[in-house]
Design an enzyme around this catalytic site. Sequence first.
Site, PDB file in Angstrom:
ATOM      1  N   GLU A 470     -36.654  28.053 -15.462  1.00 43.82           N
ATOM      2  CA  GLU A 470     -36.870  29.361 -14.940  1.00 43.82           C
ATOM      3  C   GLU A 470     -36.672  30.531 -16.126  1.00 43.82           C
ATOM      4  OE1 GLU A 470     -35.405  27.048 -13.297  1.00 43.82           O
ATOM      5  OE2 GLU A 470     -36.494  27.125 -11.318  1.00 43.82           O
ATOM      6  N   HIS A 540     -31.147  26.778  -0.403  1.00 47.04           N
ATOM      7  CA  HIS A 540     -32.363  27.255  -0.026  1.00 47.04           C
ATOM      8  C   HIS A 540     -32.153  28.517   0.819  1.00 47.04           C
ATOM      9  CE1 HIS A 540     -33.496  23.212  -1.391  1.00 47.04           C
ATOM     10  NE2 HIS A 540     -34.660  23.622  -1.591  1.00 47.04           N
TER      11      HIS A 540
END
Length: 740
Positions: A470, A540
């Site tokens: 990322e 999540h």
Amino acid sequence: MATKTDPKPAGVADSDIKQAGKTYEGLSRQQLTEAYRIMYTSRRLDDREIMLKRQQKIFFQISGAGHEAIGVAAAFALKAGYDWFYPYYRDRALCLGLGVSPYDMLLQAVGAADDPSSGGRQMPSHWSFPRLHIVTGSSPTGTQILQSVGCAEVARYLTAHPNAAKKVEGDYRQFKDVEFHGDEITYVSLGDGTTSEGEFWEAMNTASNLKLPLMFVVEDNEYAISVPVEVQTAGGSISRLVTSFPDFHFEEVDGTDPVASYAAFMRSVQHCRAGRGPAFIHAHVIRPYSHSLSDDERLYRPDVERQRDAARDPITRMQMFLLREGILDETGINKLEKQVDDDLQAAIDRALHSAPPVPETVTRFVYSPDLDPTSSAFETQPAPAKAEPTPTDGKKLAAKTMADLINATLRDEMKRDERIVIFGEDVADCSREQYLQQKMVKGKGGVFKLTFGLQCDFGSDRVFNSPLAEAAIVGRATGMATRGLKPVVEIQFFDYIWPAMMQLRNELPLIRWRSNNGFSAPCVIRVAIGGYLTGGAIYHSQCGESIFTHIPGLRVVFPSNALDAAGLLRTAIRCDDPVLFLEHKRLYRETFGRAAYPGPDYMIPFGNAKIVQPGTDLSVITYGAVVPRALQAAQKLEREQGLKIELIDLRSLNPFDWEAIAASVRKTNRALVAYEDSLSWGYGAEIAARISDQLFEHLDAPVRRVAALDTYVAYQPLLENAILPQTSDLYRAMKDLAEF
Ligand SMILES: Cc1ncc(C[n+]2csc(CCOP(=O)(O)OP(=O)(O)O)c2C)c(N)n1
Ligand SMILES: [Mg+2]
């Protein structure tokens, strides 16, 4: 910088330069004299700054001492204003060699208004000189490396897409010059300690994999403050560790020797310019002046070690070399040094009399001064395409999901603007293109399929998968945007944005401000966010938008429905600021908020809330997936009790629509702020504080918040329901407050 045809250096008579014909690894005797002048200037500038710091005339000093030879070699081998440079703080000699004046450096030290690097915003030795392509650097060690990868990618992209470089009116491109040649090299430097950062390895990986024209220069002075190299680097040698990266040209060199360093650079330049891949120059240097003025290396380095280093000091070595080779005699050296000292004194006197920046300017350039995304320039009406016939009314526009409209918006924007590139984890249809070409597979296009079909439509150099890294996604995007592309990248789940946090907190949103508008990096980071997934669990389901709205320079938007997503995404892409575009996963395919595609020019300005339903009894201020839940609660209250709740969907969180909130609270005299993230220290705290501060006399009730519990989103749906704010929670809070 010096070239083969450079005139003789200031203060040096022709008679001082002997045997003019002979060269050293291609460097003329004149160039070597010039090299010494730059090196000596660099060292003396450090010395003078150290004195100025002790006299409290400047506020910080970090030296390039011991690193002068490698810097000057790089400057001679590369081209200022043609190649691109991501130097670190020890690269004073490099910058002098590229054409920065000592006076400009001193303006940094005194924090002058005219400091060309930052206008007094950054410490000295945080170089930024747009004309020379020296890109604004920062203090976190290693952040520049991933940005340099993005920068190096641009030349290749523009060679394939030369039209993308064209200036276009009407969006960010109007204010973003793009320069490219095709064979330019990007230079990035770092210390030995910084090779321990993950970002270094992420950058090496991608530079190798893409065969980028990127030159890594590790200036190994064997220490990172007090930590020696064997603690940083397994086996004590970074060269040994990196040699298996494919397509690199490797050099390990005595970085205190300018001639050997220059030769290493020239071989590396050849490799990079020819497009054969990146280069890695491991330069052994010394650090004679402790880490900085706040450090005393005698606390951890014995005299014997320091003396060993001193014997390799590049300044004395170079002096000896010039004498030995008969390039300059003692008189020539003295003359050159005196000239440098005199020039420096004059520069110091001028710099000390320079005007400081004006305090009123401190908020300038947090955002683009050229393009205001809250302005009416970003307000257009939906213009849907022709309606499709239906059995009942004959004609109806197909209602599309948020996912559909984001995909359609990306497609239309990519068509319109060739500077847009899309990358991230899994965003491509299929990296192994041949499977697509042979129609063996359909393609993926994102774990939520938001980018589906874009690789097929626009090609694999415009839409591609990134490694699972990322920081690299955001760092590369920042480098590309700095040079003028418009990356629209995806972070697959908000829960995994954290490796990119250094880039998002200390880099991307600061590029413009810290360089005093010398550089900017407008790009879009799309992030799938949020819970209510039934089984999404801790990793999540995260929100956390307030962590990002707390960052000046970063626009943050969070649409709750398909039409807003299309309009806001287009504004995000066309505007001139970096934007964090938060897409709620639960809303991607929800029935709530579907809409027909509003056409290829539909935009919604930032900082423009939507009144979802008007009311008089209570203002509910919310956004994202709480919007449909709050609407349900409000409708129930109206049915049951006749209460009229005004529901405000903020849509964009930074900037946010204070006017809409204020107008509503003045009317209803009651305010509830509702959001999905955990309650404490969240986005609602800022809104509630503003309301109590500025609308106190209009309030008939305390300002309340409804949000998640101060814990994590659990897997078991019963727990998830208890943790995240539900319609029933909103209903209760609205009722209480309306009746208060
Ligand atoms: C990410 C980060 N961690 C820590 C620091 C504090 N710090 C500044 S310089 C430095 C040492 C860097 O050593 P090295 O990379 O070898 O470069 P050198 O200063 O020796 O040239 C440290 C720990 C920082 N600036 N950034
Ligand atoms: Mg070091």
